[in-house]
Motif scaffolding. Structure first.
Motif, PDB file in Angstrom:
ATOM      1  N   THR B 301      33.622   4.146 -21.562  1.00 14.66           N
ATOM      2  CA  THR B 301      33.847   2.602 -22.160  1.00 14.66           C
ATOM      3  C   THR B 301      34.207   2.613 -23.412  1.00 14.66           C
ATOM      4  OG1 THR B 301      31.514   2.231 -21.935  1.00 14.66           O
ATOM      5  CG2 THR B 301      32.891   1.374 -20.304  1.00 14.66           C
ATOM      6  N   LEU B 302      33.557   3.971 -24.272  1.00 16.85           N
ATOM      7  CA  LEU B 302      33.948   3.829 -25.563  1.00 16.85           C
ATOM      8  C   LEU B 302      35.292   4.242 -26.170  1.00 16.85           C
ATOM      9  CD1 LEU B 302      31.277   3.096 -27.313  1.00 16.85           C
ATOM     10  CD2 LEU B 302      31.120   5.644 -27.686  1.00 16.85           C
ATOM     11  N   PRO B 303      36.172   3.418 -26.739  1.00 16.61           N
ATOM     12  CA  PRO B 303      37.408   4.060 -27.120  1.00 16.61           C
ATOM     13  C   PRO B 303      37.349   5.110 -28.123  1.00 16.61           C
ATOM     14  CG  PRO B 303      37.109   1.712 -27.714  1.00 16.61           C
ATOM     15  CD  PRO B 303      35.709   2.103 -27.385  1.00 16.61           C
ATOM     16  N   VAL B 304      38.456   6.033 -27.644  1.00 15.05           N
ATOM     17  CA  VAL B 304      38.156   7.207 -28.728  1.00 15.05           C
ATOM     18  C   VAL B 304      39.305   7.358 -29.829  1.00 15.05           C
ATOM     19  CG1 VAL B 304      38.432   9.844 -28.340  1.00 15.05           C
ATOM     20  CG2 VAL B 304      37.709   8.353 -26.538  1.00 15.05           C
ATOM     21  N   MET B 536      25.915   3.376 -27.470  1.00 17.06           N
ATOM     22  CA  MET B 536      26.398   1.965 -27.034  1.00 17.06           C
ATOM     23  C   MET B 536      27.738   2.033 -27.532  1.00 17.06           C
ATOM     24  SD  MET B 536      24.248   1.124 -24.944  1.00 17.06           S
ATOM     25  CE  MET B 536      24.204  -0.767 -24.685  1.00 17.06           C
ATOM     26  N   THR B 537      28.568   1.224 -26.690  1.00 17.27           N
ATOM     27  CA  THR B 537      30.001   0.584 -27.370  1.00 17.27           C
ATOM     28  C   THR B 537      29.462  -0.234 -28.526  1.00 17.27           C
ATOM     29  OG1 THR B 537      30.572   0.740 -25.167  1.00 17.27           O
ATOM     30  CG2 THR B 537      32.097  -0.489 -26.794  1.00 17.27           C
ATOM     31  N   ALA B 538      30.116  -0.050 -29.644  1.00 19.02           N
ATOM     32  CA  ALA B 538      29.799  -1.006 -30.804  1.00 19.02           C
ATOM     33  C   ALA B 538      31.037  -1.096 -31.705  1.00 19.02           C
ATOM     34  CB  ALA B 538      28.525  -0.305 -31.508  1.00 19.02           C
ATOM     35  N   THR B 539      30.858  -2.217 -32.392  1.00 19.42           N
ATOM     36  CA  THR B 539      31.873  -1.974 -33.705  1.00 19.42           C
ATOM     37  C   THR B 539      30.767  -2.585 -34.934  1.00 19.42           C
ATOM     38  OG1 THR B 539      33.732  -3.018 -34.444  1.00 19.42           O
ATOM     39  CG2 THR B 539      32.501  -4.611 -33.373  1.00 19.42           C
ATOM     40  N   PRO B 585      25.099   3.625 -20.869  1.00 19.33           N
ATOM     41  CA  PRO B 585      25.582   2.777 -20.600  1.00 19.33           C
ATOM     42  C   PRO B 585      25.225   2.572 -18.868  1.00 19.33           C
ATOM     43  CG  PRO B 585      27.407   3.709 -21.490  1.00 19.33           C
ATOM     44  CD  PRO B 585      25.820   4.163 -21.765  1.00 19.33           C
ATOM     45  N   VAL B 586      25.417   3.950 -18.434  1.00 18.89           N
ATOM     46  CA  VAL B 586      25.250   3.880 -16.820  1.00 18.89           C
ATOM     47  C   VAL B 586      23.820   3.625 -16.545  1.00 18.89           C
ATOM     48  CG1 VAL B 586      25.586   5.539 -14.866  1.00 18.89           C
ATOM     49  CG2 VAL B 586      27.170   5.725 -16.945  1.00 18.89           C
ATOM     50  N   GLY B 587      22.895   4.115 -17.190  1.00 21.12           N
ATOM     51  CA  GLY B 587      21.495   3.901 -16.892  1.00 21.12           C
ATOM     52  C   GLY B 587      21.018   2.579 -17.028  1.00 21.12           C
ATOM     53  N   ALA B 588      21.828   1.969 -17.939  1.00 21.59           N
ATOM     54  CA  ALA B 588      21.481   0.395 -18.170  1.00 21.59           C
ATOM     55  C   ALA B 588      21.958  -0.344 -16.952  1.00 21.59           C
ATOM     56  CB  ALA B 588      22.077  -0.049 -19.525  1.00 21.59           C
ATOM     57  N   ILE B 589      22.909   0.080 -16.602  1.00 23.38           N
ATOM     58  CA  ILE B 589      23.586  -0.657 -15.373  1.00 23.38           C
ATOM     59  C   ILE B 589      22.901  -0.230 -14.032  1.00 23.38           C
ATOM     60  CG2 ILE B 589      25.690  -0.823 -13.897  1.00 23.38           C
ATOM     61  CD1 ILE B 589      26.395  -2.496 -16.156  1.00 23.38           C
TER      62      ILE B 589
END
Lengths: 52, 727
Positions: B301-304, B536-539, B585-589
């Motif tokens: 999910t994280l942009p590269v 985590m995905t973050a800005t 993220p997978v674990g959280a879901i």
């Protein structure tokens, strides 16, 4: 049994008319959307005059 | 059957080729636009959609087909499907574009109407002949009986010759291929009974089977028509979901930019990829900086981040800045193509599934012949060579054993079940998908885009100070990056007023910066702002004061996902998640859904291998996935489902497509599949029971046309009614 002379042709002709009517509906694509046609009856649009 | 169109191929390039032709063809002719309307269901929906589209400038007419959940629009060429989709979204109807060039409506339509016409002719003939036969059964004698037989013959023979053609043709084809299909006994029964009845009529005999022959033909055609309809639906589903997006690329040549098909690119070419576009090829970035969304390829999910020198693969989406890419591999050599060959391997490994009906037919067709032949021989021997009587009895045995109910047993159930699923928003693409779905004992989900919507949502807005929030709102509002957009939307919903900033500019591949009261503020990547990126995905937001602050994002669960997982567990099936995303993220879901069995960071080949391992361990796996990284797993699983938002390749590789956003229908589908299988088996049992009763009677030579008609009609009608019981 003389009546058969009339009745058999009559039944055949009636059946034939039914068949022709069926072929006509088929040709005019009346089986393309049976569900929609059923629902369109309920719509109030074009109640006054046919769709131009 | 003609060859299936290229849509059976899972290779994106093969799918795209006919789409390109279709688009070219469409550009020439009038612009007909066809959209699916998965949620339309009533008269009000029809009226709404037609009224709104009819008022749209440039639209000449719009007609909804509720049966197929479609609207076809006749519009001037400058009206695009996207405008109409937006217009429909405005009144609450989600729509997807279909490619009318691929729909191939005319051919399917022609075949369907051809069968329907034969069915109608057989039906009318059946009624008339039946009428005459009732007179014979109720005791017409001598000359009257002969007259009725003659009239029956006059109706039945031409009708059989016309309406029976599909059976004769297919029987002939299977005989030429030296196989004994189901159509061989059918044709034999039709021809033998008609010939014997004609002979009996000549010889002033008592019994003529014209009514049986015609009604046999009628019931079999009904089964054939239902079967055709579900096949056509499956095929059109596969076709209409094929690639709409014709892969094109902007090539930078000597004489400036040119838009060319991806197939024409060769290694060494330079292509420009605009923000929002998908990488057409594998390559190396030579100019520009941006971020790439790899979620469809890898599930991340994280942009590269990508800048000069970064290696990019086809299928990734460019997010922020324009990039110039030097092509290293295109077409055959690209990673997309390698993925497609993985799919081909997986498909080859999937053993060819024989449906219940096929297994039944394989056992049944020889049995029918053997029985009829046995009856003929037995009576020849018993009567010392009375060919007329023996042939009559053999014909009666053929008629009674003829797979009338059998031919209706499966199509009636499948039609009824797929209709029910269609109304719930599931398109069944494959004829045996329902049967395979009924056998499933384990469900494997992909995460990104399948269990989640693949759209980020800010998680911790309350932890930030109001000043930070308003700064973030101002900066995020200036960018088209998905994270920025999500943040800006969430803040707007929360009622945060954006701060006043000056000199806002987007730094491609990094973030947005601006000036607030003389101080520089920035929103963007962790590395850019000197922060340590987490899992985590973050800005991140950085002002003059203090270190950078993180706005973390979570991926929102697809509606109905929790209920679906709970429902599957209740049905006693195990659930697993295989994702290409990182652990956190997978674990959280997984925790949110209560799934214990999950694996993260998986490559496409590992996913396919995991499915293969499960299959070897005896599991029948249902794979639900949407990404390119899932296609091999989808193709390898026992049965597979993908959402309509999935990549074309994934949808092509899967058996069932979920049209709506809600996942709940999948649980319903599994239940309906189980019911459908039970009904099919019941139907087989019913028709076999009828045969067990009627065959001895026919074999003993006691069958009259009346008994044959009763047995045949009763079994066909009970079987059809049983199919309708499906809820």
């Amino acid at each position: 049994m003389d009546v058969l002379v009339y009745l058999i042709p009559v039944s055949l002709v009636l059946g034939g008319i039914g068949l022709l009517a069926f072929l006509w509906t088929l040709k005019h694509r009346q089986y393309d959307d049976p569900e929609g046609d059923g629902q369109r009856i309920l719509s109030k649009e074009w109640d006054d005059h046919p769709r131009p | 059957m003609e060859a299936m169109p290229a849509s059976v191929s899972a290779c994106p390039a093969c799918v795209a080729a006919p789409a390109a032709e279709a688009v070219a063809a469409r550009a020439k002719g009038r612009a007909g636009i066809v959209l699916t309307l998965p949620t339309a269901h009533c008269a009000a929906c029809i009226a709404d959609v037609e009224r709104v589209l009819g008022r749209y400038p440039g639209v000449r007419s719009a007609r909804v087909n509720l049966t197929r959940r479609r609207v076809s629009v006749d519009a001037s060429p400058d009206v695009t499907a996207d405008e109409l989709i937006a217009c429909l979204a405005g009144i609450g109807y989600p729509a997807h574009e279909l490619d009318p060039g691929l729909l191939n409506v005319t051919e399917t339509d022609r075949q369907g109407r051809d069968l329907l016409m034969r069915l109608g002719v057989a039906g009318f003939a059946m009624m008339n002949v039946m009428l005459l036969s009732v007179a014979v059964w109720s005791g017409a004698e001598a000359a009257t009986r002969d007259l009725f037989h003659w009239i029956s013959a006059m109706i039945a023979l031409p009708v059989l010759a016309f309406a029976g053609q599909p059976f004769f043709a297919s029987a002939w084809a299977s005989l030429k291929a030296r196989r004994l299909g189901m159509d061989v006994p059918i044709s034999l029964a039709l021809i033998l009974s008609a010939a014997m009845s004609l002979y009996e009529t000549f010889a002033h005999g008592q019994h003529a089977y014209f009514d049986a022959a015609v009604s046999l033909c009628f019931f079999l055609l009904a089964g054939r028509y239902l079967d055709f309809r579900s096949r056509a639906a499956a095929r059109s589903a596969a076709e209409e979901l094929a690639a709409l997006e014709v892969p094109r690329a902007i090539r930078l040549g000597m004489d400036g930019e040119a838009v060319v098909p991806v197939a024409e690119l060769v290694a060494g070419d330079r292509v420009r990829v605009m923000p929002g576009a998908r990488m057409p090829v594998d390559g190396v970035v030579t100019e520009g900086a941006s971020e790439l969304d790899r979620s469809l390829l890898t599930g991340e999910t994280l942009p590269v981040w990508a800048g000069a020198g970064s290696v990019v693969s086809a299928g990734e989406v460019n997010l922020t800045g324009p990039l110039t890419v030097r092509v290293t591999a295109a077409g055959q050599d690209s990673s997309l193509h390698r993925m497609a060959s993985l799919v081909a391997v997986a498909e080859g490994a999937r053993t060819r599934y024989t449906s219940l009906a096929d297994r039944m037919a394989r056992a049944y067709a020889p049995a029918v012949h053997v029985l009829a032949l046995a009856a003929l021989c037995f009576w020849l021997w018993q009567t010392g060579g009375d060919l007329r009587l023996s042939l009559n009895i053999a014909a009666a045995v053929l008629i009674i054993t003829c797979p009338c109910a059998l031919a209706l047993a499966v199509p009636a159930v499948v039609t009824s079940a797929s209709g029910r699923l269609f109304r719930k928003g599931l398109l069944v693409k494959n004829g045996t998908a329902l049967e395979r779905l009924a056998e499933v004992d384990m469900v494997v989900f992909d995460k990104t885009g399948t269990l989640t919507l693949g759209a980020p949502e800010p998680a911790d807005l309350r932890d930030h100070s109001p000043t930070d929030l308003s700064l973030a709102a101002a900066l995020a509002g200036a960018s088209a990056h998905p994270l920025s957009r999500a943040l800006a939307e969430a803040l707007a919903v929360a009622g945060v007023r954006p701060a006043r900033l000056s000199d806002i500019r987007e730094v491609p591949g990094q973030g947005v910066e601006g000036v607030c009261k003389g101080g520089r503020v920035r929103l963007g990547r962790a590395q850019w702002l000197g922060a340590q990126a987490g899992d985590m995905t973050a800005t991140w937001l950085k002002t003059d004061q203090g270190p950078a602050r993180a706005f973390t994002f979570t991926d929102r669960l697809r509606p109905g996902a929790e209920a679906l997982v709970a429902d599957i567990a209740r049905q006693g099936k195990s659930v697993a998640i295989l994702s290409g995303d990182s652990d956190a993220p997978v674990g959280a879901i997984a925790a949110q859904l209560g799934v214990k069995d999950w694996r993260a960071g998986m490559h496409p080949a590992e996913k396919a291998a995991a499915i293969a391992t499960l299959t070897e361990a005896g599991h029948r796996v249902l794979m639900v996935g949407d990404g390119l990284n899932d296609t091999a797993a989808l193709a390898g699983a026992h049965v597979s489902i993908s959402p309509a938002s999935a990549l074309d390749a994934a949808r092509v590789a899967s058996d069932i497509v979920l049209l709506g956003q809600d996942m709940q229908p999948i649980a319903a589908a599994m239940r309906i599949a189980l019911q459908a299988r039970r009904r099919i088996k019941q139907n087989f049992a019913l028709s076999i029971a009828y045969n067990l009763l009627a065959v001895p009677v026919a074999f003993a030579g006691l069958a009259t046309p009346l008994i044959a008609a009763l047995a045949m009609s009763a079994s066909s009608v009970t079987v059809s009614l049983n199919a309708l019981r499906l809820k």
